[in-house]
Design a protein around this motif. Structure first.
Motif, PDB file in Angstrom:
ATOM      1  N   VAL A   1       0.724  11.883 -15.762  1.00  0.00           N
ATOM      2  CA  VAL A   1       1.792  11.284 -14.960  1.00  0.00           C
ATOM      3  C   VAL A   1       1.310  11.039 -13.532  1.00  0.00           C
ATOM      4  CG1 VAL A   1       4.026  11.743 -13.887  1.00  0.00           C
ATOM      5  CG2 VAL A   1       3.703  12.178 -16.324  1.00  0.00           C
ATOM      6  N   ILE A   2       0.673  12.049 -12.942  1.00  0.00           N
ATOM      7  CA  ILE A   2       0.249  11.935 -11.543  1.00  0.00           C
ATOM      8  C   ILE A   2      -0.836  10.879 -11.373  1.00  0.00           C
ATOM      9  CG2 ILE A   2      -0.855  13.150  -9.631  1.00  0.00           C
ATOM     10  CD1 ILE A   2       0.512  15.709 -10.648  1.00  0.00           C
ATOM     11  N   ILE A   3      -1.894  10.978 -12.184  1.00  0.00           N
ATOM     12  CA  ILE A   3      -3.020  10.050 -12.042  1.00  0.00           C
ATOM     13  C   ILE A   3      -2.610   8.636 -12.462  1.00  0.00           C
ATOM     14  CG2 ILE A   3      -5.351   9.511 -12.810  1.00  0.00           C
ATOM     15  CD1 ILE A   3      -5.781  12.545 -13.163  1.00  0.00           C
ATOM     16  N   GLY A   4      -1.960   8.545 -13.623  1.00  0.00           N
ATOM     17  CA  GLY A   4      -1.559   7.229 -14.110  1.00  0.00           C
ATOM     18  C   GLY A   4      -0.511   6.575 -13.234  1.00  0.00           C
ATOM     19  N   GLY A   5       0.472   7.378 -12.771  1.00  0.00           N
ATOM     20  CA  GLY A   5       1.524   6.826 -11.929  1.00  0.00           C
ATOM     21  C   GLY A   5       0.984   6.276 -10.629  1.00  0.00           C
ATOM     22  N   ARG A   6       0.035   7.002 -10.032  1.00  0.00           N
ATOM     23  CA  ARG A   6      -0.540   6.538  -8.768  1.00  0.00           C
ATOM     24  C   ARG A   6      -1.412   5.302  -8.968  1.00  0.00           C
ATOM     25  NH1 ARG A   6       0.586   6.073  -3.558  1.00  0.00           N
ATOM     26  NH2 ARG A   6      -1.234   6.288  -2.188  1.00  0.00           N
TER      27      ARG A   6
ATOM     28  N   TYR B   1       1.086  -3.083  -8.119  1.00  0.00           N
ATOM     29  CA  TYR B   1       1.964  -3.483  -7.026  1.00  0.00           C
ATOM     30  C   TYR B   1       1.261  -3.776  -5.695  1.00  0.00           C
ATOM     31  CZ  TYR B   1       5.770  -2.201 -10.129  1.00  0.00           C
ATOM     32  OH  TYR B   1       6.625  -2.141 -11.192  1.00  0.00           O
ATOM     33  N   ARG B   2       0.178  -3.064  -5.380  1.00  0.00           N
ATOM     34  CA  ARG B   2      -0.462  -3.285  -4.077  1.00  0.00           C
ATOM     35  C   ARG B   2      -1.987  -3.269  -4.176  1.00  0.00           C
ATOM     36  NH1 ARG B   2       2.081  -0.055   0.793  1.00  0.00           N
ATOM     37  NH2 ARG B   2       1.261  -1.913   1.845  1.00  0.00           N
TER      38      ARG B   2
ATOM     39  N   PRO C   1      -9.186   2.017   0.411  1.00  0.00           N
ATOM     40  CA  PRO C   1      -9.364   2.849  -0.787  1.00  0.00           C
ATOM     41  C   PRO C   1      -9.176   4.346  -0.533  1.00  0.00           C
ATOM     42  CG  PRO C   1     -11.483   2.052   0.026  1.00  0.00           C
ATOM     43  CD  PRO C   1     -10.434   1.313   0.792  1.00  0.00           C
ATOM     44  N   LEU C   2      -9.425   4.806   0.688  1.00  0.00           N
ATOM     45  CA  LEU C   2      -9.273   6.233   0.976  1.00  0.00           C
ATOM     46  C   LEU C   2      -7.821   6.675   0.914  1.00  0.00           C
ATOM     47  CD1 LEU C   2     -11.820   6.719   3.907  1.00  0.00           C
ATOM     48  CD2 LEU C   2     -12.130   7.205   1.470  1.00  0.00           C
ATOM     49  N   GLU C   3      -6.880   5.736   0.940  1.00  0.00           N
ATOM     50  CA  GLU C   3      -5.465   6.078   0.869  1.00  0.00           C
ATOM     51  C   GLU C   3      -4.947   6.208  -0.563  1.00  0.00           C
ATOM     52  OE1 GLU C   3      -2.804   3.829   3.265  1.00  0.00           O
ATOM     53  OE2 GLU C   3      -4.201   3.651   4.961  1.00  0.00           O
ATOM     54  N   ILE C   4      -5.766   5.850  -1.536  1.00  0.00           N
ATOM     55  CA  ILE C   4      -5.314   5.917  -2.935  1.00  0.00           C
ATOM     56  C   ILE C   4      -4.863   7.322  -3.326  1.00  0.00           C
ATOM     57  CG2 ILE C   4      -6.056   5.683  -5.337  1.00  0.00           C
ATOM     58  CD1 ILE C   4      -7.731   3.284  -4.492  1.00  0.00           C
ATOM     59  N   PRO C   5      -5.598   8.393  -3.011  1.00  0.00           N
ATOM     60  CA  PRO C   5      -5.138   9.731  -3.416  1.00  0.00           C
ATOM     61  C   PRO C   5      -4.048  10.317  -2.518  1.00  0.00           C
ATOM     62  CG  PRO C   5      -7.261   9.891  -2.314  1.00  0.00           C
ATOM     63  CD  PRO C   5      -6.961   8.429  -2.438  1.00  0.00           C
ATOM     64  N   MET C   6      -3.588   9.612  -1.503  1.00  0.00           N
ATOM     65  CA  MET C   6      -2.592  10.151  -0.577  1.00  0.00           C
ATOM     66  C   MET C   6      -1.190  10.030  -1.172  1.00  0.00           C
ATOM     67  SD  MET C   6      -4.040   8.797   3.098  1.00  0.00           S
ATOM     68  CE  MET C   6      -5.697   9.181   3.663  1.00  0.00           C
TER      69      MET C   6
ATOM     70  N   TRP D   1       1.330  11.889  -0.886  1.00  0.00           N
ATOM     71  CA  TRP D   1       2.430  12.250   0.004  1.00  0.00           C
ATOM     72  C   TRP D   1       2.957  11.047   0.781  1.00  0.00           C
ATOM     73  CZ3 TRP D   1      -2.612  13.861   0.257  1.00  0.00           C
ATOM     74  CH2 TRP D   1      -3.382  13.366   1.305  1.00  0.00           C
ATOM     75  N   GLN D   2       2.228   9.948   0.781  1.00  0.00           N
ATOM     76  CA  GLN D   2       2.710   8.739   1.440  1.00  0.00           C
ATOM     77  C   GLN D   2       3.643   7.931   0.544  1.00  0.00           C
ATOM     78  OE1 GLN D   2      -0.620   6.456   2.867  1.00  0.00           O
ATOM     79  NE2 GLN D   2      -1.147   7.930   4.457  1.00  0.00           N
ATOM     80  N   GLY D   3       3.808   8.361  -0.701  1.00  0.00           N
ATOM     81  CA  GLY D   3       4.675   7.657  -1.629  1.00  0.00           C
ATOM     82  C   GLY D   3       3.918   6.601  -2.406  1.00  0.00           C
ATOM     83  N   GLY D   4       4.562   6.123  -3.474  1.00  0.00           N
ATOM     84  CA  GLY D   4       3.950   5.076  -4.280  1.00  0.00           C
ATOM     85  C   GLY D   4       3.537   5.561  -5.653  1.00  0.00           C
TER      86      GLY D   4
END
Length: 299
Positions: A77-82, A89-90, A98-103, A105-108
Motif C-alpha cells: 500500500v505504502i510503496i504502490g500508493g506513493r 498524477y505528477r 526525485p528526492l521528494e518521492i519518498p517524502m 509526510w508531504q502528502g500524495g
C-alpha cells in the motif's frame, strides 16, 4: 452560491507531542490506515477460522500466514500508493524533484497505485508460501473495505479531495482559497462532499456486499469470485463519483475546465475514470469466469 453546510471544525491532528525541540503528530489520516488495516486483519482471521467457507472445507492459510500477508500488504500500500501518485498524477514534477518521492509526510497517495502494490504483495506471498492465489485474492478483497471507508472519512476531515461546486442542500463549504476558487460563483462556494460519497460507496456499501457474499452466499468457495466483485464494485463506484469530484489541478486548463485526463474535443475521462474502467471490465470478467468454474480450480 451561498447555501451549504459549513465545514465542521475538526483538526486533522489527533494529538501532537513536542520532544527535543521537534513536533510529533498523530493525524486522523494515519489513524485511518492503522485502524482500517487492523479491522481488515480481524475479518481475514475470522474468515480463515471458518473452514466451511472455503473450497473443500479447508481454510487457505493459517493465522500466522495471515499476519505475514498483512505485513506485505502494508508495504504494498505504502510503496504502490506513493509510486502511483508520482507516475499517474505528477510525473513531470517528480522527474524534476526525485528526492521528494519518498517524502510521504508531504502528502500524495493514489488508490490505484496502492491497489497495484497490494496485487504484487499478494502474488509474492502466495508464491513464496505455495498458497492458492485465487483464495488469497478473495481474502484480501473481503478485508479491504474498512480501510477504504476510514481513509475517505479522513480525507473529509483533512478538507481534501473535495468535489465540484454544487447548489444541492448537502453541499459543504470547504475552507481554503483553493476550495473557494469557484469561477462564476458569487459568495461562498459549496462543493460535493465527494469523500463521503466514496466512503459510503467504496467502503460501507461494497464492504457490506462482500461480507454478505462471503458469509451468507458461499462466494469464498469460488476462487477469485469475491476479488472480482471488489474490482467491479470499487471501479464502478469510483467511476460514478468522478463525475462530481474535483479533478487534480494539473489536468485543469483553459481548454479543459472539467479536468479530463484523456479527451478529444472536450469528451473523455478523468484520470480516476481511466484507471477505474479497466477494474470494472476485469472484475466482471473474473466474476463470470469464477461462476462458471468450480471449487476444484487450482488458480
Amino acid at each position: 452560491m451561498t447555501s451549504g453546510i459549513p465545514f465542521p471544525d475538526i483538526s486533522p491532528v489527533i494529538v501532537s507531542i513536542e520532544l527535543f525541540g521537534a513536533s510529533f503528530a498523530l493525524r486522523w489520516y494515519a489513524m485511518a490506515y492503522i485502524v482500517g488495516i487492523l479491522l481488515g486483519w480481524r475479518l481475514a482471521v475470522m474468515a480463515v477460522a471458518r473452514p466451511r467457507l472455503w473450497p473443500g472445507d479447508t481454510a487457505p492459510m493459517s493465522r500466522a500466514q495471515v499476519e505475514d500477508l498483512l505485513t506485505a500488504i502494508i508495504l504494498g500500500v505504502i510503496i504502490g500508493g506513493r509510486l502511483g501518485y508520482v507516475l499517474f498524477y505528477r510525473p513531470g514534477y517528480y522527474m524534476q524533484n526525485p528526492l521528494e518521492i519518498p517524502m510521504l509526510w508531504q502528502g500524495g497517495m493514489a488508490f490505484h497505485g496502492g491497489f497495484l502494490g497490494v496485487i504484487a504483495a499478494v502474488w509474492l506471498v502466495a508464491r513464496r508460501a505455495g498458497l492458492r492465489l485465487g483464495d488469497i485474492a478473495n481474502l484480501v478483497a473481503l478485508a479491504a473495505p474498512p480501510a477504504i471507508f476510514l481513509v475517505r472519512i479522513a480525507n473529509f476531515i483533512n478538507a481534501e479531495l473535495w468535489g465540484r461546486p454544487t447548489d444541492l442542500p448537502w453541499g459543504v463549504i470547504f475552507p481554503g482559497a483553493a476550495a473557494q476558487n469557484c469561477p462564476g460563483v458569487a459568495g461562498l462556494c459549496a462543493r460535493h462532499p465527494s469523500q463521503l460519497y466514496e466512503a459510503g460507496l467504496e467502503g460501507l456499501l461494497l464492504g457490506l456486499l462482500l461480507l454478505w457474499l462471503a458469509f451468507a452466499r458461499d462466494w469464498l468457495k469460488r476462487r477469485w469470485a469475491l476479488a472480482g466483485m471488489f474490482f467491479a464494485g470499487y471501479g464502478a463506484a469510483r467511476f460514478l463519483v468522478e463525475f462530481v469530484r474535483q479533478p487534480d489541478a494539473q489536468f485543469v486548463g483553459p481548454d479543459n475546465p472539467v479536468g479530463l485526463a484523456l479527451h478529444i474535443d472536450g469528451v473523455g475521462l478523468t484520470m480516476g475514470q481511466a484507471l477505474s474502467l479497466p477494474m470494472i471490465v476485469v472484475g466482471v470478467a473474473v466474476i463470470l469466469r469464477a461462476q462458471r468454474g468450480t471449487p476444484r480450480s487450482t488458480a
